[in-house]
Design a protein around this motif. Structure first.
Motif, short mmCIF file in Angstrom:
data_model
loop_
_atom_site.label_atom_id
_atom_site.label_comp_id
_atom_site.label_asym_id
_atom_site.label_seq_id
_atom_site.Cartn_x
_atom_site.Cartn_y
_atom_site.Cartn_z
N GLY A 185 25.51 -8.85 25.55
CA GLY A 185 24.71 -9.79 24.78
C GLY A 185 23.24 -9.44 24.67
N GLU A 186 22.76 -8.49 25.45
CA GLU A 186 21.35 -8.13 25.40
C GLU A 186 21.07 -7.15 24.27
OE1 GLU A 186 19.64 -8.69 29.93
OE2 GLU A 186 20.27 -6.68 29.28
N SER A 187 19.79 -7.08 23.87
CA SER A 187 19.39 -6.22 22.76
C SER A 187 18.20 -5.35 23.16
CB SER A 187 19.00 -7.06 21.53
OG SER A 187 20.09 -7.81 21.06
N TYR A 188 18.09 -4.23 22.49
CA TYR A 188 16.93 -3.34 22.61
C TYR A 188 16.38 -3.11 21.21
CZ TYR A 188 14.48 1.17 22.57
OH TYR A 188 13.57 2.18 22.35
N GLU A 189 15.09 -3.34 21.05
CA GLU A 189 14.44 -3.14 19.76
C GLU A 189 13.51 -1.94 19.86
OE1 GLU A 189 13.16 -6.47 16.87
OE2 GLU A 189 11.37 -6.01 18.05
N THR A 190 13.67 -1.00 18.93
CA THR A 190 12.84 0.20 18.95
C THR A 190 11.43 -0.13 18.47
OG1 THR A 190 13.25 0.89 16.68
CG2 THR A 190 14.87 1.55 18.33
N PRO A 191 10.46 0.71 18.81
CA PRO A 191 9.16 0.59 18.15
C PRO A 191 9.28 0.87 16.66
CG PRO A 191 9.06 2.06 20.08
CD PRO A 191 10.50 1.82 19.78
N TRP A 192 8.33 0.39 15.90
CA TRP A 192 8.29 0.72 14.48
C TRP A 192 7.98 2.20 14.30
CZ3 TRP A 192 9.92 -2.29 10.66
CH2 TRP A 192 9.87 -3.69 10.78
N GLN A 219 0.81 -1.22 0.00
CA GLN A 219 0.00 0.00 0.00
C GLN A 219 0.85 1.27 0.00
OE1 GLN A 219 -0.25 -2.42 2.47
NE2 GLN A 219 -1.86 -3.56 1.40
N GLY A 220 2.18 1.12 0.00
CA GLY A 220 3.06 2.28 0.01
C GLY A 220 3.37 2.82 1.39
N VAL A 221 3.13 2.02 2.43
CA VAL A 221 3.45 2.43 3.80
C VAL A 221 4.84 1.92 4.15
CG1 VAL A 221 2.83 2.20 6.24
CG2 VAL A 221 1.03 2.48 4.51
N LEU A 222 5.69 2.83 4.63
CA LEU A 222 7.08 2.51 4.97
C LEU A 222 7.18 2.28 6.47
CD1 LEU A 222 10.04 2.49 3.76
CD2 LEU A 222 10.16 4.88 4.48
N ARG A 223 7.90 1.24 6.87
CA ARG A 223 8.16 0.99 8.30
C ARG A 223 9.66 0.79 8.50
NH1 ARG A 223 4.99 -3.36 11.63
NH2 ARG A 223 5.95 -4.81 10.15
N LEU A 224 10.19 1.37 9.60
CA LEU A 224 11.59 1.19 9.95
C LEU A 224 11.72 0.99 11.45
CD1 LEU A 224 11.36 3.94 7.89
CD2 LEU A 224 13.79 3.38 7.68
N ARG A 225 12.66 0.15 11.85
CA ARG A 225 13.00 0.03 13.27
C ARG A 225 14.44 -0.45 13.39
NH1 ARG A 225 9.53 -5.23 15.52
NH2 ARG A 225 10.46 -6.80 14.15
N HIS A 226 15.02 -0.20 14.56
CA HIS A 226 16.40 -0.59 14.86
C HIS A 226 16.42 -1.64 15.97
CE1 HIS A 226 17.43 2.92 12.55
NE2 HIS A 226 17.11 3.78 13.50
N ARG A 227 17.41 -2.52 15.90
CA ARG A 227 17.69 -3.43 17.01
C ARG A 227 19.15 -3.26 17.40
NH1 ARG A 227 16.55 -7.76 14.81
NH2 ARG A 227 14.40 -8.04 15.56
N LEU A 228 19.38 -2.78 18.62
CA LEU A 228 20.72 -2.53 19.13
C LEU A 228 21.14 -3.67 20.04
CD1 LEU A 228 23.14 -0.55 19.64
CD2 LEU A 228 21.81 0.31 21.59
N THR A 229 22.32 -4.24 19.77
CA THR A 229 22.86 -5.33 20.59
C THR A 229 24.18 -4.90 21.20
OG1 THR A 229 21.82 -7.00 19.18
CG2 THR A 229 23.61 -7.75 20.61
#
Length: 688
Positions: free
Chosen positions: A245-252, A115-125
């Motif tokens: 070793g832990e990670s944080y994932e941002t919201p979309w 539909q042309g909707v863009l999503r981005l998120r980061h995962r920091l480890t």
């Protein structure tokens, strides 16, 4: 690697040739099918000149801009020299980028939907041997400099989604929320567009953070680099600490471009949201007891209301606040989720059986994240209270710390017990206060998501409404776990016109609860004609928040007719394309829904206040097929709307007119001279 994602008239071009982090070359109108040579030429030719007194290489905004890369705007992350490790294409519409720097790794997910909707998120480890505090990790996207006018939202309780528009000048326009929920003043959807963009004209770029906790959205115009839109979770110092070793994932971050004004954003977003969810059953007509009886609950008090609801054609009867142990007002008993034996000596079963025998579902109000100081739970478990029992109260209540495993399990078990004992089809899940505990929003929000997810898994057929003292938690983060939103605590139809108009820019109307209130609005004291209240509530997930036993027999008959009309037309109302009049006119508005096949439509002409013209402009009907011929008819809900005119337009007096869609969209039709706070509904049906 050069990457071109394209769908539904939108292109996203990424320069991922490394070793520096990839950068966005273009996000906006579709560029067509580019050959490899053309794509390479586009990326190469997009490199700007090197200005004096600046970096010795051309300025470049990466997917993770930091001061270490020469970006002097608000950074996406702390200053680090990230380098690209890999770039993959998991699917034709997605990209996965892996970056690394100084004991940290970042994975960036990018998706462009059909539909042309863009999503981005980061995962920091954290790959260090020491812990690492995450201060911020944001998504930053460039937009063209021609996008220089901004619309976002403010508001307060019962007056949500107040649009504010202004030019974006040099500097940063930053919106931050620190409520532990998005809040009534949630910026909601930040739109940056070409000057004067309207609902149906202009280019618009927009971002929304799919998150139910603290957030930051911003737009920034710089003399040293591109204009950008940014979004990310707002973290307090030390709130997210990663062990090795832990990670944080941002919201979309959800981003969308439109070349057709704000309605173009809605068209993409609504279609995308609908595509990601299992098809909802037809949205049942709701009667909620709150403004009907408040805390005055008993089987004897409610049975006449049950009968009146059934006679009106209501399909879901919801028992609101006041059913549980000792809950006689809003100052006590939150957390004690046991049916009150005084008010309900035989439990809720007699009421539920009466509701079911009249072919209605039963729903129940809960506020699981809160606790009253005057409650058994607070007295027995003060250690479960966020900030302790001496924390500041808000609406006479405190916050239950769901990150405490025992507290989480207790609430989960109590809700599960209710859903096991009683055939409950729907939960109105409320959240009536800000959290207001520094450093707690992240863990409280993630625990809330886990609680909803676990209950959904155990009770998949139970629908849940996100209510947060009205519209303070309406976002795409919680949407994966709920089935509807309570749009606002006000049922004042005039206020609702503005609130629903702007909330539906992001959310499809079938997800937005819209109820007919009493003749005198309980919050504002404004008196409203029944026809206006019915017309306002028709465009959403319709319901009733009114003691129908106090309505006249004539009004009860009108409501039954309105319910039947809603049920007849809800496939159109909840499956079509939302359209609106061009500007945000303070005097009148036009909005409607056009069927996906464009064979039918329904519109509302709304008079908000007295105008300055004796003969207002014709009403135009956007979204129709320009070639098809359509018949337009007025739809009367109850009594006709009040007018002040010696004679109506002749076509309206005749009862209908048939014209091509192009004529209806470009020329329109003369309108009745509505007095303030009135609405005229029009149905539009194709002749072929």
């Amino acid at each position: 690697m050069l990457i071109h994602l394209q769908a539904a008239g939108t292109s996203f071009v990424l320069d991922a040739r490394g070793p520096q982090p990839p950068s966005v070359v273009h996000w906006g109108a579709a560029l067509g099918d580019l050959a490899d040579d053309d794509l390479a030429a586009l990326v190469s030719s997009a490199v700007p000149a090197v200005p004096p007194s600046s970096l010795d290489s051309a300025p470049r905004l990466s997917l993770l801009p930091t001061a270490a890369d020469g970006w002097s705007g608000r950074p996406a992350f702390a200053a680090r020299h990230f380098r690209t490790r890999s770039v993959d294409r998991p699917s034709p519409g997605s990209v996965l980028v892996s970056l690394a720097a100084d004991g940290l790794e970042v994975a960036i997910e990018i998706e462009l939907s059909a539909q042309g909707v863009l999503r981005l998120r980061h995962r920091l480890t954290n790959t260090n041997e020491q812990s690492y505090d995450v201060n911020s990790l944001n998504v930053v996207l460039p937009v063209p400099t021609r996008a220089c006018e901004l619309v976002d939202f403010a508001g307060l309780w019962a007056y949500e989604r107040k649009a504010q528009r202004h030019p974006l000048r040099t500097g940063i326009w930053s919106r931050e929320t620190r409520h532990g929920r998005p809040g009534h003043d949630d910026p909601f959807l930040m739109m940056l567009g070409t000057p004067g963009f309207t609902f149906d004209e202009g280019e618009v770029w927009a971002t929304h953070l799919a998150w139910s906790g603290d957030k930051q959205l911003w737009a920034e115009r710089s003399t040293l680099g591109p204009t950008v839109l940014g979004a990310g979770e707002l973290l307090a110092p030390g709130e997210v600490r990663l062990a090795p070793g832990e990670s944080y994932e941002t919201p979309w971050t959800v981003a969308v471009w439109s070349g057709d004004g704000i309605d173009g954003l809605s068209a993409r977003l609504h279609e995308w949201i609908r595509s990601r969810r299992a098809p909802l059953k037809p949205r049942p007509v709701v009667l909620n007891t709150w403004e009907a009886v408040y805390f005055d609950q008993s089987l004897e008090r409610l049975m006449p209301l049950v009968d009146a609801a059934a006679a009106a054609g209501v399909e879901r009867f919801v028992l609101d606040d006041g059913w549980f142990l000792g809950r006689t007002d809003d100052k006590r008993a939150l957390g004690d989720w046991t049916v009150d034996p005084v008010r309900w000596p035989d439990g809720l079963s007699p009421l539920i059986e009466a509701v079911h025998s009249r072919d209605m579902e039963f729903g129940l109000w809960l506020e699981p994240e809160m606790v009253s100081p005057d409650s058994v739970l607070a007295r027995e478990h003060p250690d479960w209270i966020l900030g302790g029992p001496d924390a500041a109260t808000w609406r006479h209540q405190l916050v239950l710390d769901l990150s405490v495993p025992a507290a989480f399990d207790h609430i989960s078990d109590r809700i599960a017990a209710l859903l096991t004992e009683y055939p409950i089809a729907f939960i109105k899940w409320d959240h009536n206060r800000d959290v207001l505990q520094e450093g707690s929003a992240h863990r409280q929000t993630t625990a809330f998501y886990r609680l909803l997810a676990s209950l959904k898994q155990r009770f998949p057929d139970v629908e849940i409404e996100s209510c947060a003292s009205g519209g303070a938690r309406i976002d795409l983060g919680v949407l994966d776990l709920v089935d509807r939103f309570w749009t606002s605590d006000t049922n004042d139809a005039l206020e609702r016109q503005h609130i629903q108009r702007w909330t539906s820019v992001l959310m499809p109307p079938e997800l937005l609860g819209s109820h007919v209130g009493a003749p005198t609005a309980h919050i504002t004291g404004r008196q409203g004609d029944l026809s206006f209240r019915l017309a306002t509530s028709l465009f959403g997930h319709a319901g009733i928040e009114w003691d129908l036993t106090t309505a006249t027999p004539a009004d009860q008959a009108v409501i039954a007719e309105w319910v039947a009309e809603y049920r007849k037309r809800r496939a159109l109302l909840h499956g079509g394309t939302t359209v609106r009049s061009s500007g945000d006119d303070p005097v009148r508005s036009v909005h409607g829904v056009v069927a996906s096949d464009r064979k039918s439509a329904i519109y509302a002409l709304v008079s908000l206040r007295a105008g300055g013209e004796a003969v207002p402009a014709p009403v135009r009907f956007p979204g129709l097929d320009p070639v098809r011929r359509y018949t337009v008819r007025p739809l009367v809900l109850g009594s006709p709307p009040r007018t002040l005119q010696d004679a109506p337009p002749p076509w309206l007096a005749a009862g209908s007119v048939t014209l091509p869609g192009r004529v209806l969209a470009e020329v329109g039709l003369p309108v009745p001279l509505l007095t303030p706070e009135q609405a005229q509904i029009f149905t539009v049906e194709a002749k072929y």
